[in-house]
Design an enzyme around this catalytic site. Structure first.
Site, PDB file in Angstrom:
ATOM      1  N   ASP A 163      26.286  26.749  18.987  1.00  0.00           N
ATOM      2  CA  ASP A 163      27.448  27.621  18.771  1.00  0.00           C
ATOM      3  C   ASP A 163      28.501  27.541  19.872  1.00  0.00           C
ATOM      4  OD1 ASP A 163      26.040  28.374  16.593  1.00  0.00           O
ATOM      5  OD2 ASP A 163      25.644  30.426  17.228  1.00  0.00           O
ATOM      6  N   HIS A 211      32.958  -6.026  19.689  1.00  0.00           N
ATOM      7  CA  HIS A 211      34.140  -5.266  19.256  1.00  0.00           C
ATOM      8  C   HIS A 211      33.859  -4.066  18.384  1.00  0.00           C
ATOM      9  CE1 HIS A 211      35.994  -8.752  21.001  1.00  0.00           C
ATOM     10  NE2 HIS A 211      37.063  -7.985  21.142  1.00  0.00           N
TER      11      HIS A 211
END
Ligand SMILES: Nc1ncnc2c1ncn2[C@@H]1O[C@H](COP(=O)(O)OP(=O)(O)OP(=O)(O)O)[C@@H](O)[C@H]1O
Ligand SMILES: O=P(O)(O)OC[C@H]1O[C@](O)(CO)[C@@H](O)[C@@H]1O
Length: 751
Positions: free
Chosen positions: A155, A652
């Site tokens: 939370d 990549h």
């Protein structure tokens, strides 16, 4: 009973991804410090049950748990522990096991319980002795209970800390879900209501909505004002009229209106149906948000939190108050437990008594700022503040290598720019594109959908204009009537900005406000603890390395995994810390034959035991000579058949990911600062070329001509990187016998 210091770890309350990283770090740090670690299974319930629930743990109990969701030692909500009788039993069990130091990982409830136990400890033991249930000698040996808390809760509701364990992973789940819902909603031109967790805290809802590019958000701290139903429907209506094909509303599960009536998803659905005749779909994300493998952040940060908590408690002095080890302004800080929990519980009182500003204020200044930014960026049509009296033409562009987060940053710059009263222009393909006049206007709608997109819609280029191109560059700025530039990119952009600032006398059109927004996966730019894109690349690495790990689980194998970063070791270091690698090779440290020899000896030692994998991460420029393949060959040869060795070069993929929630929100925050800075300069008639940075949790800007002061002249990298001092933590987790003072960890701030 041995005289070793015993230290126990327990997880309590709702589980959170990253709890295992804390548990692992506590166990391994304790062993490193010569203490005896224990795990208390099933939270406070286990402390009361005693027996096998309070277990001595060893090094291997903490193996292979870093990537697992939930908590391997179990968690529970125990009503018995709320009663004094339950805590009395727990105190007896702990004392009998020789435990008087506890690391408690949980939410504010669990930490409150811990401190109550601490405050009652002496009396409880006294009572147990008087009742004949505990030896006086045992009670004498443990006169006090020492507690260090680590906040484990998705939370993010603990006042005074920036991020709690699990929040980042939960947000990743939410943003993934929002992205998925967006594509189906767009296809069918639908409205979706997404319900997220956070009974009393709107962090997940707000950050999820802002990162997901949603239309409306409802959070518990600030219930929507009277007439919100009309406002919400108007936003949806106007969005559709302006061409949006989807509408997404995010609501936190615990929201109420100003009359105290619950705002449920069903109620929102009903309102939309009545006012718009639209049948919105509901998706309540539920416990999916709490489950699953932890994000990179929830692994490396939780490791540091556990390490710090264990050291704090092992080295604590008698009589010290309980503390929470939390994260604030990119630092590990020690907070007073009682006061911090009390401040957290006050937020609920504020909400209940209608002091909403105070409730939102307790969440920190960034929360408030994000609310304001969300309201601007989610507006279906721009609300324009044209106090400049004219419409300055502000160009948005990229330069340098591609980084995830370029699109969300460009979207935010365009929208905040339009709201600030600018006419926004998009420059294609970096400075080369600018010189070639690839400049087009960008409207509010043009950037719709860029919030979540990887890649760079505007294109980017690494080329830094050469001296003979300065004239063409100056001409392009004049010809396109560019009054200011926001460059979202990396080193090439900074170098060009520096050249332009240096050449202002010769080229007057370089005399414009120009802001660089740090965006690169390498995290190698001056003045910023983190750059946009680095978190996504790191998560890509962690996901890939998890798979590599699993591929080795059936064999005895050493992997040398190479990651990007150019000369900066950030990605390598954090990938190693997040995946439990044994070694990391960094260009900042270098590689030597002695290091490889040491490593082969360790490999041989490890594979003599039951180890199936030995993981080494290598930064792509760690050494010119000791390449990944050479390392692999050395390791394999020296293993003499005991294990095989392989390389894996991630490549990549690291540039191509969909931006993480962190990169998206950082992009939005930085873009807002860039627009503010440009507006301020245009208003005051100044024109300064500057670069932004996120430092100690705040966005700051520096003049580009002073960039050298923040760069090491030898390496070209930012000086004294904060992350480099986490290297000893990796060694502690890898059983390499390090023993660094906590103070050497640059992230640690003793207050
Ligand atoms: N005031 C209290 N006194 C004693 N023990 C408590 C107290 N509050 C909570 N606890 C203990 O901690 C456990 C977990 O508390 P709680 O259910 O409030 O979750 P939490 O730690 O706040 O986590 P979450 O954020 O997931 O709700 C409780 O079941 C109880 O055993
Ligand atoms: O799993 P449980 O006990 O239903 O708890 C759910 C609650 O726990 C939390 O996830 C906090 O851990 C809240 O966001 C949520 O309301």
């Amino acid at each position: 009973m041995s005289d070793k210091t015993s230290i126990a770890v327990l997880t309590s309350g709702g589980d959170a991804p990253g709890m295992n990283a804390v548990v692992r770090a506590v166990i391994r740090t304790a062993l490193q410090e010569g203490a005896q670690p224990y795990a208390i299974l099933e939270g406070w319930h286990g402390a009361i049950a005693g027996g096998d629930y309070i277990r001595k743990v060893t090094w291997s109990d903490a193996s292979s748990i870093l990537d697992q969701g939930g908590t391997v030692i179990g968690s529970a909500r125990s009503s018995e522990f709320r009663e004094r009788e339950g805590r009395r039993t727990a105190a007896g069990n702990l004392a009998r096991a020789g435990i008087d130091r506890l690391v408690v990982v949980g939410g504010d409830g669990s930490l409150t319980g811990a401190d109550i136990l601490r405050s009652e400890w002496a009396d409880l033991l006294k009572e147990l002795v008087e009742a004949g249930e505990l030896d006086q000698a045992v009670a004498d040996k443990h006169p006090e209970l020492r507690i260090a808390g680590v906040v484990g809760s998705i939370d993010n509701d603990l006042v005074g800390t920036d991020m709690t364990v699990g929040t980042n992973s939960a947000l990743a789940r939410i943003v993934d879900a929002i992205d998925a819902l967006t594509s189906t909603a767009t296809s069918h031109q639908r409205t979706f209501i997404v319900e997220v967790m956070g009974r009393r805290c709107g962090y997940l809802a707000l950050m999820g909505a802002i990162a997901g590019g949603c239309d409306y958000v409802i959070i518990p701290e600030i219930p929507p004002v009277e007439g919100w139903e009309e406002h919400m429907c108007n936003q949806i209506r106007k969005g559709r009229e302006s061409g949006r094909r989807d509408s997404l509303i995010v609501v936190a599960e615990g929201c109420k209106d100003r009359h105290g009536e619950r705002i449920t998803s069903q109620r929102i659905q009903q309102i939309i149906f009545e006012k718009l005749g639209d049948k919105a779909r509901i998706t309540a994300l539920g416990h999916v948000q709490r489950g699953g493998t932890p994000s990179a952040f929830d692994r490396w940060m939780s490791t540091l939190l556990g390490y710090t908590a264990a050291l704090e408690i092992i080295r604590s002095k008698p009589g010290e108050d309980s503390c929470i080890i939390g994260l604030r302004e990119n630092h590990l800080v020690r907070l007073p437990l009682v006061e911090t929990v009390a401040n957290t519980q006050k937020v609920v009182d504020y909400m209940e008594s209608g002091e909403y500003e105070a409730a939102a204020g307790s969440r920190g200044p960034n929360f408030h700022r994000m609310l304001t930014l969300f309201s601007t960026i989610s507006s279906p049509v721009p609300v324009i503040n044209d106090d400049l009296g004219r419409k300055p033409r502000v160009a948005v562009m990229h330069a340098g290598g591609l980084a995830p987060g370029m699109n969300p940053a460009a979207r935010a710059a365009v929208r905040f720019g339009i709201s600030a009263g600018f006419e926004m222009l998009g420059v294609e393909n970096g400075f080369v594109g600018l010189i070639e006049n690839h400049v087009r206007p960008l409207e509010w709608r043009d950037v719709d959908g860029w919030a979540s997109r990887g890649g760079a819609e505007l294109g980017t280029d690494r080329k830094v204009p050469t001296i003979d191109q300065y004239f063409a560059l100056a001409r392009a700025i004049e010809a396109n009537g560019i009054d200011a530039i926001i460059m979202i990119g990396g080193k090439a952009g900074y170098d060009t900005a520096w050249a332009m600032a240096s050449e202002r006398n010769r080229f007057p059109s370089f005399n414009i406000p120009f802001i660089c927004v740090p965006t690169t996966i390498d995290n190698n730019l001056p003045g910023s603890d983190l750059t946009i894109g680095a978190d996504t690349a790191l998560n890509t690495n962690v996901e890939a390395i998890d798979k590599i790990r699993r591929s080795a689980s059936a064999s005895r194998r050493t992997f040398v995994v190479e990651v990007m970063g150019r000369k900066c070791g950030y990605l390598a270091m954090m990938s190693a810390l997040s995946t439990g690698a044994e070694q990391v090779y960094l260009s900042e440290v270098g590689v030597s034959l002695d290091m490889l020899k040491f490593e082969t000896e360790r490999m041989n030692w490890c594979f003599t035991g039951d180890r199936s994998l030995y993981l080494a991460i290598r930064n792509e420029q760690a050494s010119q000579y000791y390449t990944a393949d050479l390392m692999r060959r050395v390791f394999e040869e020296e293993g003499r058949g005991k294990y095989t060795a392989r390389t894996a070069i991630i490549g990549h993929m690291q540039q191509g990911g969909m931006p993480t929630s962190y990169d998206r929100t950082l992009a939005i925050s930085m873009a807002a600062n860039a627009v503010d800075e440009i507006k301020e300069q245009l208003k005051s008639g100044r024109s300064s070329i500057r670069y932004l940075g996120m430092h100690n949790g705040h966005v700051v800007s520096h003049p580009i001509l002073h960039m050298d002061e923040q760069i090491d002249p030898e390496t070209g990298l930012p000086q004294d990187p904060w992350w480099l001092t986490t290297l000893p933590v990796l060694y502690v987790m890898g059983q390499k016998g390090y023993n660094e003072p906590l103070e050497d960890l640059k992230m640690y701030r003793k207050n």
